[in-house]
Write a protein that holds these residues in place. Sequence first.
Motif, PDB file in Angstrom:
ATOM      1  N   VAL A   1      -5.462 -53.255  22.822  1.00 26.55           N
ATOM      2  CA  VAL A   1      -5.160 -51.993  22.162  1.00 26.55           C
ATOM      3  C   VAL A   1      -3.835 -51.437  22.647  1.00 26.55           C
ATOM      4  O   VAL A   1      -3.079 -50.842  21.877  1.00 26.55           O
ATOM      5  CB  VAL A   1      -6.255 -50.944  22.485  1.00 26.55           C
ATOM      6  N   GLU A   2      -3.553 -51.611  23.947  1.00 27.54           N
ATOM      7  CA  GLU A   2      -2.400 -50.956  24.553  1.00 27.54           C
ATOM      8  C   GLU A   2      -1.985 -51.733  25.800  1.00 27.54           C
ATOM      9  O   GLU A   2      -2.816 -52.373  26.440  1.00 27.54           O
ATOM     10  CB  GLU A   2      -2.811 -49.526  24.941  1.00 27.54           C
ATOM     11  N   GLU A   3      -0.707 -51.654  26.129  1.00 26.81           N
ATOM     12  CA  GLU A   3      -0.177 -52.280  27.337  1.00 26.81           C
ATOM     13  C   GLU A   3       0.372 -51.208  28.268  1.00 26.81           C
ATOM     14  O   GLU A   3       0.790 -50.135  27.813  1.00 26.81           O
ATOM     15  CB  GLU A   3       0.968 -53.243  27.006  1.00 26.81           C
ATOM     16  N   TYR A   4       0.393 -51.529  29.547  1.00 35.13           N
ATOM     17  CA  TYR A   4       1.047 -50.671  30.535  1.00 35.13           C
ATOM     18  C   TYR A   4       1.886 -51.574  31.428  1.00 35.13           C
ATOM     19  O   TYR A   4       1.415 -52.628  31.864  1.00 35.13           O
ATOM     20  CB  TYR A   4       0.025 -49.918  31.398  1.00 35.13           C
ATOM     21  N   GLU A   5       3.122 -51.173  31.686  1.00 37.72           N
ATOM     22  CA  GLU A   5       3.973 -51.945  32.588  1.00 37.72           C
ATOM     23  C   GLU A   5       4.917 -50.991  33.310  1.00 37.72           C
ATOM     24  O   GLU A   5       5.452 -50.061  32.704  1.00 37.72           O
ATOM     25  CB  GLU A   5       4.782 -52.987  31.808  1.00 37.72           C
ATOM     26  N   ALA A   6       5.090 -51.205  34.602  1.00 36.02           N
ATOM     27  CA  ALA A   6       6.016 -50.378  35.376  1.00 36.02           C
ATOM     28  C   ALA A   6       6.583 -51.169  36.535  1.00 36.02           C
ATOM     29  O   ALA A   6       5.877 -51.980  37.154  1.00 36.02           O
ATOM     30  CB  ALA A   6       5.305 -49.130  35.907  1.00 36.02           C
ATOM     31  N   LEU A   7       7.845 -50.938  36.824  1.00 31.56           N
ATOM     32  CA  LEU A   7       8.457 -51.388  38.066  1.00 31.56           C
ATOM     33  C   LEU A   7       8.379 -50.242  39.059  1.00 31.56           C
ATOM     34  O   LEU A   7       8.475 -49.067  38.670  1.00 31.56           O
ATOM     35  CB  LEU A   7       9.911 -51.788  37.850  1.00 31.56           C
TER      36      LEU A   7
END
Length: 198
Positions: free
Chosen positions: A46-52
Amino acid sequence: MPTFVAFDLEFTTWPGAHEGDWSEPGQLREIVQIGAVRLRDDLSVVEEYEALVKPVANPRLSPYFTELTGIGQQDVDREGLPPAEALSDFLRFCEGQAVLSYGNDMVVIGENVGWARARGEDVKSSYLAAHFLNIRPWLNTLAPATARANSGRLWEALGLPRPTAGGAEHSALFDAHSLAAAIRSVCAAGARLPEGCV
């Protein structure tokens, strides 16, 4: 519609750190990248999350880490979030849901929350507002071919098509997609998700 999260982390490392359980002086498992996918009960994304994330105790990435992950110092310096901000965002993404990892990545989340708070930083979301679960034992039991695979190679161990997410093995979002593909595969073969996942 119920959802749950599958996630993966990349954190600071050096040659031999894994084998020594990050026990050498100064070897902290500081998060550098978070990748996650939110899945419906039909296991579609449904959704993605990505962070540095910018590490604090070891702000200079080791050449070993960069070679392993493809994440360069300039990437983190330019795009990295302060730890408390990234942790707050990710925990908000996970709030009220089952959050699955292939290994004890939730311990690393807890360590990083503790260090941020010890530095006086405000982690705005609660670690306790999500239900973290290591599904590696469940997956390895149902699909023994996965036992020697890391999260980014689960798709390969199961003979599945390569995830279409950007990146490759040891990119947190790619690894989260690989984990999701493995979950879909064993469930398609008749397995049920562990209790409390959906």
